[in-house]
Design a protein around this motif. Structure first.
Motif, PDB file in Angstrom:
ATOM      1  N   THR A   1       0.501  -1.218   0.252  1.00  0.00           N
ATOM      2  CA  THR A   1       0.088   0.060  -0.104  1.00  0.00           C
ATOM      3  C   THR A   1       0.858   1.578  -0.229  1.00  0.00           C
ATOM      4  O   THR A   1       0.545   2.283  -0.886  1.00  0.00           O
ATOM      5  CB  THR A   1      -0.823  -0.026   1.868  1.00  0.00           C
ATOM      6  N   GLU A   2       2.101   0.995   0.800  1.00  0.00           N
ATOM      7  CA  GLU A   2       2.855   2.430   0.698  1.00  0.00           C
ATOM      8  C   GLU A   2       3.663   2.644  -0.962  1.00  0.00           C
ATOM      9  O   GLU A   2       3.623   3.834  -1.398  1.00  0.00           O
ATOM     10  CB  GLU A   2       3.982   2.246   2.389  1.00  0.00           C
ATOM     11  N   LYS A   3       3.641   1.819  -1.603  1.00  0.00           N
ATOM     12  CA  LYS A   3       4.252   1.519  -2.880  1.00  0.00           C
ATOM     13  C   LYS A   3       3.537   2.428  -3.745  1.00  0.00           C
ATOM     14  O   LYS A   3       3.865   2.904  -4.380  1.00  0.00           O
ATOM     15  CB  LYS A   3       5.233   0.195  -3.360  1.00  0.00           C
ATOM     16  N   VAL A   4       2.448   2.033  -3.782  1.00  0.00           N
ATOM     17  CA  VAL A   4       1.034   2.178  -4.869  1.00  0.00           C
ATOM     18  C   VAL A   4       0.705   3.178  -4.152  1.00  0.00           C
ATOM     19  O   VAL A   4       0.724   4.608  -5.376  1.00  0.00           O
ATOM     20  CB  VAL A   4      -0.481   1.162  -4.693  1.00  0.00           C
ATOM     21  N   ALA A   5       0.854   3.852  -3.009  1.00  0.00           N
ATOM     22  CA  ALA A   5       0.786   5.869  -2.614  1.00  0.00           C
ATOM     23  C   ALA A   5       2.228   6.171  -2.914  1.00  0.00           C
ATOM     24  O   ALA A   5       1.402   7.299  -3.420  1.00  0.00           O
ATOM     25  CB  ALA A   5       0.244   6.052  -1.298  1.00  0.00           C
ATOM     26  N   GLN A   6       3.406   5.906  -2.765  1.00  0.00           N
ATOM     27  CA  GLN A   6       4.074   6.587  -3.187  1.00  0.00           C
ATOM     28  C   GLN A   6       4.032   7.022  -5.183  1.00  0.00           C
ATOM     29  O   GLN A   6       4.558   7.476  -5.436  1.00  0.00           O
ATOM     30  CB  GLN A   6       5.143   5.921  -3.245  1.00  0.00           C
TER      31      GLN A   6
ATOM     32  N   PHE B   1      -6.247  13.890  -3.778  1.00  0.00           N
ATOM     33  CA  PHE B   1      -6.946  14.028  -3.444  1.00  0.00           C
ATOM     34  C   PHE B   1      -7.473  14.724  -2.900  1.00  0.00           C
ATOM     35  O   PHE B   1      -7.022  15.108  -1.596  1.00  0.00           O
ATOM     36  CB  PHE B   1      -8.126  12.819  -2.572  1.00  0.00           C
ATOM     37  N   ASP B   2      -8.833  15.799  -2.782  1.00  0.00           N
ATOM     38  CA  ASP B   2      -9.101  16.734  -1.843  1.00  0.00           C
ATOM     39  C   ASP B   2     -10.051  15.846  -0.326  1.00  0.00           C
ATOM     40  O   ASP B   2      -9.209  16.534   0.823  1.00  0.00           O
ATOM     41  CB  ASP B   2     -10.787  17.364  -2.600  1.00  0.00           C
ATOM     42  N   VAL B   3     -10.035  15.563  -0.369  1.00  0.00           N
ATOM     43  CA  VAL B   3     -10.417  14.065   0.635  1.00  0.00           C
ATOM     44  C   VAL B   3     -10.662  12.928   0.421  1.00  0.00           C
ATOM     45  O   VAL B   3     -11.111  12.865  -0.984  1.00  0.00           O
ATOM     46  CB  VAL B   3     -11.659  14.591   1.672  1.00  0.00           C
ATOM     47  N   ILE B   4     -10.173  12.253   1.517  1.00  0.00           N
ATOM     48  CA  ILE B   4      -9.750  11.188   1.855  1.00  0.00           C
ATOM     49  C   ILE B   4     -11.254  10.258   2.425  1.00  0.00           C
ATOM     50  O   ILE B   4     -11.036  10.756   3.475  1.00  0.00           O
ATOM     51  CB  ILE B   4      -8.900  10.093   2.149  1.00  0.00           C
ATOM     52  N   VAL B   5     -11.870   9.815   1.899  1.00  0.00           N
ATOM     53  CA  VAL B   5     -12.857   8.694   2.882  1.00  0.00           C
ATOM     54  C   VAL B   5     -13.051   7.781   3.415  1.00  0.00           C
ATOM     55  O   VAL B   5     -12.917   6.463   2.055  1.00  0.00           O
ATOM     56  CB  VAL B   5     -14.546   9.540   2.741  1.00  0.00           C
ATOM     57  N   THR B   6     -12.794   7.484   4.547  1.00  0.00           N
ATOM     58  CA  THR B   6     -12.487   5.979   4.790  1.00  0.00           C
ATOM     59  C   THR B   6     -14.133   4.740   5.417  1.00  0.00           C
ATOM     60  O   THR B   6     -14.819   5.685   6.698  1.00  0.00           O
ATOM     61  CB  THR B   6     -11.064   5.433   5.169  1.00  0.00           C
ATOM     62  N   SER B   7     -14.238   3.305   5.628  1.00  0.00           N
ATOM     63  CA  SER B   7     -14.355   3.001   6.261  1.00  0.00           C
ATOM     64  C   SER B   7     -13.946   2.814   7.245  1.00  0.00           C
ATOM     65  O   SER B   7     -13.195   3.218   7.763  1.00  0.00           O
ATOM     66  CB  SER B   7     -14.575   1.233   5.310  1.00  0.00           C
ATOM     67  N   PRO B   8     -14.753   2.874   8.375  1.00  0.00           N
ATOM     68  CA  PRO B   8     -14.637   2.241   9.655  1.00  0.00           C
ATOM     69  C   PRO B   8     -13.752   1.540  10.330  1.00  0.00           C
ATOM     70  O   PRO B   8     -13.274   1.525  11.189  1.00  0.00           O
ATOM     71  CB  PRO B   8     -15.983   2.747  10.655  1.00  0.00           C
TER      72      PRO B   8
ATOM     73  N   ARG C   1      -8.725  -1.985   8.735  1.00  0.00           N
ATOM     74  CA  ARG C   1      -7.791  -2.273   7.455  1.00  0.00           C
ATOM     75  C   ARG C   1      -7.998  -1.057   6.503  1.00  0.00           C
ATOM     76  O   ARG C   1      -6.758  -0.553   5.890  1.00  0.00           O
ATOM     77  CB  ARG C   1      -8.180  -3.859   7.435  1.00  0.00           C
ATOM     78  N   ALA C   2      -9.270  -0.833   6.183  1.00  0.00           N
ATOM     79  CA  ALA C   2      -9.906   0.139   5.711  1.00  0.00           C
ATOM     80  C   ALA C   2      -9.001   1.874   6.152  1.00  0.00           C
ATOM     81  O   ALA C   2      -8.514   2.642   5.190  1.00  0.00           O
ATOM     82  CB  ALA C   2     -10.802   0.269   4.932  1.00  0.00           C
ATOM     83  N   ARG C   3      -9.391   1.971   7.308  1.00  0.00           N
ATOM     84  CA  ARG C   3      -7.790   3.545   8.220  1.00  0.00           C
ATOM     85  C   ARG C   3      -7.200   3.167   7.810  1.00  0.00           C
ATOM     86  O   ARG C   3      -6.701   4.145   7.303  1.00  0.00           O
ATOM     87  CB  ARG C   3      -9.448   3.511   9.412  1.00  0.00           C
ATOM     88  N   GLU C   4      -6.265   2.424   8.561  1.00  0.00           N
ATOM     89  CA  GLU C   4      -4.929   2.036   8.136  1.00  0.00           C
ATOM     90  C   GLU C   4      -4.117   2.705   6.501  1.00  0.00           C
ATOM     91  O   GLU C   4      -3.706   3.002   6.770  1.00  0.00           O
ATOM     92  CB  GLU C   4      -3.836   0.649   8.302  1.00  0.00           C
TER      93      GLU C   4
ATOM     94  N   ALA D   1      -0.620  10.229   5.168  1.00  0.00           N
ATOM     95  CA  ALA D   1       0.656  10.014   5.444  1.00  0.00           C
ATOM     96  C   ALA D   1       1.333  10.295   3.763  1.00  0.00           C
ATOM     97  O   ALA D   1       2.851  10.948   4.193  1.00  0.00           O
ATOM     98  CB  ALA D   1       1.319   9.108   6.030  1.00  0.00           C
ATOM     99  N   SER D   2       1.600   9.845   3.324  1.00  0.00           N
ATOM    100  CA  SER D   2       2.720  10.224   1.283  1.00  0.00           C
ATOM    101  C   SER D   2       1.762  10.869   1.117  1.00  0.00           C
ATOM    102  O   SER D   2       2.285  11.812  -0.324  1.00  0.00           O
ATOM    103  CB  SER D   2       2.028   8.884   0.362  1.00  0.00           C
ATOM    104  N   GLY D   3       1.250  12.337   1.697  1.00  0.00           N
ATOM    105  CA  GLY D   3       1.057  13.090   1.266  1.00  0.00           C
ATOM    106  C   GLY D   3      -0.099  13.697  -0.188  1.00  0.00           C
ATOM    107  O   GLY D   3      -0.459  14.368  -1.443  1.00  0.00           O
TER     108      GLY D   3
END
Length: 164
Positions: free
Chosen positions: A33-38, A47-54, A57-60, A67-69
Motif C-alpha cells: 500500500t505504501e508503494k502504491v501510494a508513492q 485527493f481533496d478528501v479521503i473518506v474511509t470505512s470505519p 484495515r481500511a482506516r490504516e 501520510a504519503s501526501g
C-alpha cells in the motif's frame, strides 16, 4: 467530480479470535500500500478528501495515503463499511452538493462493495463484472448535473501490480 474507489491493502486472514472490523493490514499489505501510494504521488494524484470505512484495515490504508501526501483531509463514513449502501452514501455525501464540481474524492473500502458501486455508477446496476484487487483503484467521473447512477464514466482501473 472525480471519485476514486480504493480497496484496502492486504489484511490479516479471518480468524475466530479476531473481530472482522479489527483486522489490520499485514506487513506485506502495509508495504504494498505504501508503494502504491508513492507511485500515485509520483503520477501527480491528489485527493481533496479521503473518506474511509470505519474498519481498521481500511482506516490504516487511508492513513497511509494521507501520510504519503495524497491528501490532508480524512473523513470516516459508515456507508463504506461492508454492509454500506450506495444510495445512502449518495444521499448523505453527494446530494447536498457540499463539494465543488472539480472535487477529487477518494473512497477507501471493501469488496465486493466498491466494484458494485462502480458498476451501479457506470451501468445503473451491479453486474458482478468488475473486480477491484487489494490496494487497487477505480476512477469514475460523475456527471455535473442529474443522478450519477448509470451515467458516470470510468477513466481509471488499475490493479496494484501495475503501480508497483
Amino acid at each position: 467530480m472525480e471519485v476514486y474507489l480504493i480497496r484496502h491493502g492486504i489484511a490479516e486472514e479471518r480468524a475466530h479470535n479476531i473481530k472482522d472490523e479489527e483486522r489490520v493490514l499485514t506487513k506485506e499489505g502495509r508495504q504494498k500500500t505504501e508503494k502504491v501510494a508513492q507511485r500515485l504521488v509520483h503520477l501527480d494524484f491528489h485527493f481533496d478528501v479521503i473518506v474511509t470505512s470505519p474498519l481498521t484495515r481500511a482506516r490504516e490504508t487511508a492513513e497511509i495515503l494521507i501520510a504519503s501526501g495524497l491528501s490532508s483531509q480524512l473523513a470516516e463514513s459508515s456507508h463504506l463499511s461492508p454492509d454500506g449502501n450506495i444510495q445512502n452514501w449518495l444521499t448523505d455525501w453527494l446530494e447536498p452538493r457540499n463539494y465543488p464540481q472539480k472535487t477529487q474524492l477518494a473512497l477507501v473500502g471493501h469488496e465486493p462493495n466498491l466494484s458494485e458501486w462502480a458498476e451501479i455508477l457506470l451501468w445503473g446496476e451491479s453486474k458482478a463484472s468488475l473486480v477491484l484487487k487489494k490496494a487497487g483503484m477505480i476512477g469514475i467521473k460523475l456527471p455535473e448535473i442529474g443522478s450519477p447512477l448509470g451515467r458516470s464514466q470510468m477513466f481509471w482501473l488499475t490493479p496494484p501490480k501495475y503501480l508497483l
